[in-house]
Each structure stands twice: as structure tokens, then as C-alpha cells.
Design an enzyme around this catalytic site. Structure first.
Site, PDB file in Angstrom:
ATOM      1  N   GLY A 274      34.740  37.500  32.881  1.00  0.00           N
ATOM      2  CA  GLY A 274      33.766  36.644  33.577  1.00  0.00           C
ATOM      3  C   GLY A 274      33.922  36.688  35.081  1.00  0.00           C
ATOM      4  O   GLY A 274      32.945  36.750  35.825  1.00  0.00           O
ATOM      5  N   CYS A 275      35.161  36.667  35.537  1.00  0.00           N
ATOM      6  CA  CYS A 275      35.429  36.677  36.981  1.00  0.00           C
ATOM      7  C   CYS A 275      35.073  38.026  37.598  1.00  0.00           C
ATOM      8  O   CYS A 275      34.567  38.095  38.717  1.00  0.00           O
ATOM      9  CB  CYS A 275      36.885  36.318  37.256  1.00  0.00           C
ATOM     10  SG  CYS A 275      37.284  34.648  36.697  1.00  0.00           S
TER      11      CYS A 275
END
Length: 154
Positions: A47-48
Site C-alpha cells: 500500500g505504501c
């Protein structure tokens, strides 16, 4: 605990912390520009990584709006450098290893995953205006489409 002074219309909490190259970066140095300050949990996670790549893909649109982007996590300077190089990120990553800035902005929260509770960074983005005041806060950010919706608000 979230600091009650972090609210739309209030002055953004000041900070001076190292970037991916070990240089001190102070929020005060960016008065006169719009600042997008995004807090994220951890370098190199799916996600990051997606969020960072979305900011990178939209960097020209952000520059045209005289906006500077900072990603902040509690990762070390060295880890930020690896992350930046691996994904060819051209914006600044800030290392808040001791969590002071996360605390000031109220993003260090109890989280839960698979029934296990732990402390971590809640994905949050702040738009700080040219006068150093918080203009918009995006809480509990969902990565998909976030950067596009943020740009439409600038």
C-alpha cells in the site's frame, strides 16, 4: 492521543527532521508554498509503495500547483533512501524514527490487524497552505484514487 491543536484552520505543528539523505528539513522553510504532508506506515509495503508511486506519477501536476510533497514514516533515513532509489521517487521522504512528528499530528494510533492490537501510523494526509495553516485533513486514507482526489482539491 490526537493533539487538539491539529485542525483545519490551525497552524500546522512545526518540525525539523532528517530526509532520505540525512539533511534536516523544517516545515518553516516552506512558507509561501502549499505543502502536502502524507503519513504512511512503512516503506516497501504494498500500500505504501502504491501511494508513493501515485505521488511520483502525479508530481508534475503537483509542481504546477506550486505544491511540495513530503512522505513521513518512522522508517530510518537509510530505509527511506533504499525506498526512494528502488522506486525512483523524486519527492522527499522524512524520517520520524522517534515518532515525535507523528504524535504532534495525531497519526500514531492503536490499530488492529487479524484481531491483534498494536500502535502504528494511521495513513493520513494534510494539505498545509502557503501561510502554514492546515487547509485539509484526509483521515484513514485509502490508497486507490487518493492522490487524484487530493490534486482536485488543491
Amino acid at each position: 492521543m490526537a493533539d487538539s491543536s491539529v485542525a483545519v484552520g490551525k497552524k500546522a505543528p512545526s518540525f525539523s527532521i532528517p530526509d532520505q539523505d540525512g539533511n534536516q528539513v523544517s516545515l518553516a522553510d516552506f512558507i509561501g508554498q502549499t505543502v502536502v504532508l502524507y503519513f504512511y506506515p512503512k516503506d516497501m509495503t504494498p500500500g505504501c509503495t502504491q501511494q508513493a508511486c501515485d505521488f511520483q506519477e502525479n508530481s508534475n501536476k503537483l509542481k504546477r500547483k506550486n505544491t511540495v510533497v513530503f512522505g513521513i514514516s518512522r522508517d530510518s533515513v537509510a530505509r527511506h533512501k533504499k525506498f526512494q532509489e528502488k522506486y525512483n521517487l523524486k519527492f522527499t521522504l522524512l524520517s520520524d524514527e522517534d515518532g515525535v512528528v507523528c504524535e504532534k499530528y495525531g497519526v500514531w494510533k492503536q490499530k488492529s490487524l487479524y484481531g491483534k492490537k498494536f500502535m502504528g501510523i494511521e495513513r493520513t494526509t494534510f494539505i498545509i497552505n502557503k501561510n502554514g495553516k492546515i487547509e485539509r485533513i484526509f483521515n484513514k486514507v485509502k490508497v486507490k484514487g487518493h492522490v487524484e482526489s487530493l490534486i482536485s482539491e488543491l
